[in-house]
Design a protein around this motif. Structure first.
Motif, PDB file in Angstrom:
ATOM      1  N   ARG A   1      13.881  61.253 -26.412  1.00  0.00           N
ATOM      2  CA  ARG A   1      12.667  61.262 -26.688  1.00  0.00           C
ATOM      3  C   ARG A   1      12.465  61.961 -28.016  1.00  0.00           C
ATOM      4  O   ARG A   1      11.440  61.529 -28.665  1.00  0.00           O
ATOM      5  CB  ARG A   1      11.571  61.719 -25.691  1.00  0.00           C
ATOM      6  CG  ARG A   1      11.247  60.763 -24.570  1.00  0.00           C
ATOM      7  CD  ARG A   1      10.405  61.253 -23.467  1.00  0.00           C
ATOM      8  NE  ARG A   1      10.240  60.435 -22.591  1.00  0.00           N
ATOM      9  CZ  ARG A   1       8.997  59.457 -22.485  1.00  0.00           C
ATOM     10  NH1 ARG A   1       8.166  59.802 -23.522  1.00  0.00           N
ATOM     11  NH2 ARG A   1       8.783  58.504 -21.458  1.00  0.00           N
TER      12      ARG A   1
ATOM     13  N   THR B   1      10.864  60.288 -31.132  1.00  0.00           N
ATOM     14  CA  THR B   1       9.274  60.601 -31.667  1.00  0.00           C
ATOM     15  C   THR B   1       9.333  60.740 -33.176  1.00  0.00           C
ATOM     16  O   THR B   1       8.343  60.409 -33.695  1.00  0.00           O
ATOM     17  CB  THR B   1       9.079  61.967 -30.838  1.00  0.00           C
ATOM     18  OG1 THR B   1       9.080  61.908 -29.609  1.00  0.00           O
ATOM     19  CG2 THR B   1       7.583  62.410 -31.426  1.00  0.00           C
ATOM     20  N   TRP B   2      10.356  61.200 -33.611  1.00  0.00           N
ATOM     21  CA  TRP B   2      10.600  61.085 -34.991  1.00  0.00           C
ATOM     22  C   TRP B   2      10.349  59.745 -35.697  1.00  0.00           C
ATOM     23  O   TRP B   2       9.693  59.647 -36.562  1.00  0.00           O
ATOM     24  CB  TRP B   2      12.054  61.736 -35.470  1.00  0.00           C
ATOM     25  CG  TRP B   2      11.760  63.140 -35.425  1.00  0.00           C
ATOM     26  CD1 TRP B   2      12.530  64.049 -34.517  1.00  0.00           C
ATOM     27  CD2 TRP B   2      11.409  64.216 -36.572  1.00  0.00           C
ATOM     28  NE1 TRP B   2      12.395  65.457 -35.031  1.00  0.00           N
ATOM     29  CE2 TRP B   2      11.694  65.457 -36.161  1.00  0.00           C
ATOM     30  CE3 TRP B   2      10.764  63.806 -37.849  1.00  0.00           C
ATOM     31  CZ2 TRP B   2      11.304  66.358 -36.858  1.00  0.00           C
ATOM     32  CZ3 TRP B   2      10.321  65.065 -38.634  1.00  0.00           C
ATOM     33  CH2 TRP B   2      10.487  66.248 -37.988  1.00  0.00           C
TER      34      TRP B   2
ATOM     35  N   ALA C   1       6.732  58.288 -35.140  1.00  0.00           N
ATOM     36  CA  ALA C   1       5.784  58.948 -35.719  1.00  0.00           C
ATOM     37  C   ALA C   1       5.753  58.644 -37.225  1.00  0.00           C
ATOM     38  O   ALA C   1       4.755  58.273 -37.847  1.00  0.00           O
ATOM     39  CB  ALA C   1       5.858  60.372 -35.304  1.00  0.00           C
TER      40      ALA C   1
ATOM     41  N   GLN D   1       1.165  60.547 -29.145  1.00  0.00           N
ATOM     42  CA  GLN D   1       2.570  60.516 -28.849  1.00  0.00           C
ATOM     43  C   GLN D   1       2.983  61.832 -28.044  1.00  0.00           C
ATOM     44  O   GLN D   1       3.959  61.756 -27.135  1.00  0.00           O
ATOM     45  CB  GLN D   1       3.305  60.152 -30.001  1.00  0.00           C
ATOM     46  CG  GLN D   1       3.237  58.836 -30.646  1.00  0.00           C
ATOM     47  CD  GLN D   1       4.145  58.566 -31.777  1.00  0.00           C
ATOM     48  OE1 GLN D   1       5.101  59.477 -32.204  1.00  0.00           O
ATOM     49  NE2 GLN D   1       4.325  57.525 -32.295  1.00  0.00           N
ATOM     50  N   PRO D   2       2.228  63.050 -28.371  1.00  0.00           N
ATOM     51  CA  PRO D   2       2.732  64.180 -27.407  1.00  0.00           C
ATOM     52  C   PRO D   2       2.337  63.763 -26.066  1.00  0.00           C
ATOM     53  O   PRO D   2       3.098  64.095 -25.129  1.00  0.00           O
ATOM     54  CB  PRO D   2       1.964  65.496 -28.053  1.00  0.00           C
ATOM     55  CG  PRO D   2       1.679  64.903 -29.432  1.00  0.00           C
ATOM     56  CD  PRO D   2       1.381  63.258 -29.382  1.00  0.00           C
ATOM     57  N   TRP D   3       1.077  63.217 -25.822  1.00  0.00           N
ATOM     58  CA  TRP D   3       0.827  62.879 -24.222  1.00  0.00           C
ATOM     59  C   TRP D   3       1.935  61.943 -23.749  1.00  0.00           C
ATOM     60  O   TRP D   3       2.217  62.152 -22.690  1.00  0.00           O
ATOM     61  CB  TRP D   3      -0.589  62.497 -24.183  1.00  0.00           C
ATOM     62  CG  TRP D   3      -1.300  61.982 -22.984  1.00  0.00           C
ATOM     63  CD1 TRP D   3      -0.528  62.193 -21.828  1.00  0.00           C
ATOM     64  CD2 TRP D   3      -2.093  61.440 -22.798  1.00  0.00           C
ATOM     65  NE1 TRP D   3      -1.284  61.861 -20.853  1.00  0.00           N
ATOM     66  CE2 TRP D   3      -2.606  61.300 -21.115  1.00  0.00           C
ATOM     67  CE3 TRP D   3      -3.336  60.839 -23.417  1.00  0.00           C
ATOM     68  CZ2 TRP D   3      -3.536  60.607 -20.589  1.00  0.00           C
ATOM     69  CZ3 TRP D   3      -4.436  60.320 -22.804  1.00  0.00           C
ATOM     70  CH2 TRP D   3      -4.392  60.087 -21.458  1.00  0.00           C
TER      71      TRP D   3
ATOM     72  N   ARG E   1       4.861  61.383 -24.442  1.00  0.00           N
ATOM     73  CA  ARG E   1       6.340  62.098 -24.175  1.00  0.00           C
ATOM     74  C   ARG E   1       6.356  62.894 -22.627  1.00  0.00           C
ATOM     75  O   ARG E   1       7.322  62.866 -22.133  1.00  0.00           O
ATOM     76  CB  ARG E   1       6.508  63.085 -25.256  1.00  0.00           C
ATOM     77  CG  ARG E   1       6.784  62.581 -26.598  1.00  0.00           C
ATOM     78  CD  ARG E   1       7.355  63.880 -27.570  1.00  0.00           C
ATOM     79  NE  ARG E   1       8.763  64.237 -27.040  1.00  0.00           N
ATOM     80  CZ  ARG E   1       9.044  65.550 -27.571  1.00  0.00           C
ATOM     81  NH1 ARG E   1       8.424  66.101 -28.728  1.00  0.00           N
ATOM     82  NH2 ARG E   1      10.140  66.114 -27.226  1.00  0.00           N
ATOM     83  N   ARG E   2       5.071  63.209 -22.422  1.00  0.00           N
ATOM     84  CA  ARG E   2       5.082  63.951 -21.037  1.00  0.00           C
ATOM     85  C   ARG E   2       5.068  62.959 -20.000  1.00  0.00           C
ATOM     86  O   ARG E   2       5.099  63.590 -18.679  1.00  0.00           O
ATOM     87  CB  ARG E   2       3.915  64.886 -20.942  1.00  0.00           C
ATOM     88  CG  ARG E   2       3.910  65.944 -21.716  1.00  0.00           C
ATOM     89  CD  ARG E   2       2.814  66.994 -21.565  1.00  0.00           C
ATOM     90  NE  ARG E   2       1.529  66.585 -21.836  1.00  0.00           N
ATOM     91  CZ  ARG E   2       0.787  66.728 -22.768  1.00  0.00           C
ATOM     92  NH1 ARG E   2       1.526  67.380 -24.011  1.00  0.00           N
ATOM     93  NH2 ARG E   2      -0.608  66.489 -23.089  1.00  0.00           N
TER      94      ARG E   2
ATOM     95  N   SER F   1       3.967  55.395 -19.310  1.00  0.00           N
ATOM     96  CA  SER F   1       3.577  55.600 -20.637  1.00  0.00           C
ATOM     97  C   SER F   1       3.134  53.883 -21.066  1.00  0.00           C
ATOM     98  O   SER F   1       1.947  53.767 -21.618  1.00  0.00           O
ATOM     99  CB  SER F   1       4.554  55.972 -21.716  1.00  0.00           C
ATOM    100  OG  SER F   1       3.855  55.721 -23.041  1.00  0.00           O
TER     101      SER F   1
END
Length: 383
Positions: A124, A128-129, A132, A248-250, A252-253, A259
């Motif tokens: 992840r 994410t990089w 984003a 995206q931070p949400w 990731r969890r 998701s």
């Protein structure tokens, strides 16, 4: 930091893709063509994407990853020069074809390249990089163009010149990036995208998400133009492409499946608000709808789907599985958009947008159902 340099390059590659998005309605009007013509020029992008994703996802094994990122930046730079010199729908189609090739090369190697920089970490983190930086880029170019068009309408706004400088800087930064992946002189150039067990549902989800994005980028300007709001379409593009980064931070969890399913619940509701706002000439409704849709398209579905595919594929199949994921994304980015544009020319905006909405609801329910069916037959996928 190497990951930041690569992320900046990915942002610049995708920024070029929608740099001209606020100009679609004006370009079509200047050439005497309707919505169908502008959607065909828009979809030329996918004509460049598909051959690379279908047949050349193994090219990185021979040439390496850094050369492909540099080539993608070079194609985006050339495409922008063409639209500056020869503004028009035909040139736009050629430029988007070139950008499609570049984006496809990027899509095939960027996740694996970023994963290499984060060797040994959760998938992840590099996902994410990638999501984003590309999400920000897809919306950034359109927003900057809208800023200039609102001040002074033009088919060649200063945002195109600004991009040439930023794209050149990205090429300089990438030129010295490490590329430690071993070259394989005998590696097969032709390698079809792969769909490991469990990956197809993620692919169908991103198809629906990016179909909605395509509608906003290619169709919405002409609908807003009927209310004198076409110049604001770049902000709608920015909202649907780039604001998803905030979610995206949400994402990731959450697990990959959770998701994606959450994104598919949000997406039809957000599209309904976008369509209603565009038809009524309510810019506030359009922007709120695109913000909500972005949480799904570039937050929950994009990040959850890509990280889910990378998890089920494993390191040895990441490149071909990523190519398969993006193949589905770009099919959604083209075919539904072209069909909707042709429906608008034939039957009007209301019927065309309603037909797309109905298809989106049916597709979202079907994909969520496929996750539930798979969960009943096997252990849940963990990312």
């Amino acid at each position: 930091m190497n990951s930041l340099r690569l992320a900046f390059a990915l942002c610049m590659i995708t920024a070029a893709v929608n740099l001209q998005a606020p100009l679609y309605a004006a370009l079509a009007a200047s050439d005497g063509l309707g919505v169908g013509g502008s959607t065909l020029a828009f979809a030329a992008y996918v004509a460049g994407v598909l051959p690379v994703l279908l047949a050349f996802s193994g090219v990185a094994d021979r040439l390496g990853r850094r050369p492909l990122i540099l080539l993608a930046l070079g194609l985006a730079w050339l495409a922008t020069v063409l639209t500056l010199l020869f503004p028009g729908l035909v040139t736009l189609g050629v430029a988007r074809f070139l950008m499609g090739i570049g984006t496809a090369l990027t899509s095939a190697v960027a996740p694996a390249y970023m994963l290499e920089l984060y060797r040994g970490r959760d998938t992840r983190v590099p996902a994410t990089w990638v999501t984003a930086s590309t999400s920000l880029g897809f919306g950034l170019g359109a927003a900057v163009t809208s800023l200039f068009v609102l001040q002074s309408p033009s088919l060649t706004p200063p945002s195109l010149w600004l991009y040439l400088g930023a794209g050149g800087l990205a090429m300089i930064l990438v030129a010295t990036l490490p590329d430690t992946a071993p070259r394989q002189a005998t590696a097969a150039m032709l390698r079809l995208p792969a769909y490991p067990s469990g990956a197809l549902s993620f692919g169908l989800a991103i198809l629906l998400a990016w179909a909605t994005v395509g509608i906003v980028i290619a169709i919405l300007p002409s609908v807003l133009a009927t209310h004198g709001l076409a110049a604001w379409s770049g902000f709608a593009t920015f909202a649907i492409c780039s604001c998803g980064v905030l979610f995206q931070p949400w994402a990731r969890r959450l697990s990959s499946q959770t998701s994606v399913k959450l994104g598919l619940v949000i997406l039809p509701l957000a599209y309904g608000l976008i369509a209603w706002g565009a038809l009524q000439g309510s810019l506030v409704a359009v922007l709120l709808g695109t913000l909500a849709a972005s949480s799904a398209c570039y937050g929950f579905v994009y990040l959850g789907g890509l990280s889910g595919v990378m998890a089920v594929a494993g390191p040895e199949n990441n490149a071909s599985a990523s190519a398969g994921f993006f193949l589905m994304a770009y099919l959604g980015f083209s075919i539904p958009v072209i069909v909707t544009g042709l429906l608008i020319d034939a039957y009007g905006q209301e019927i065309a947008l309603a037909c797309f909405g109905a298809a989106l609801v049916i597709g979202s329910v079907g994909v969520v159902g496929s996750f539930r069916y798979r969960r009943q037959r096997s252990r849940p996928l963990s990312a």
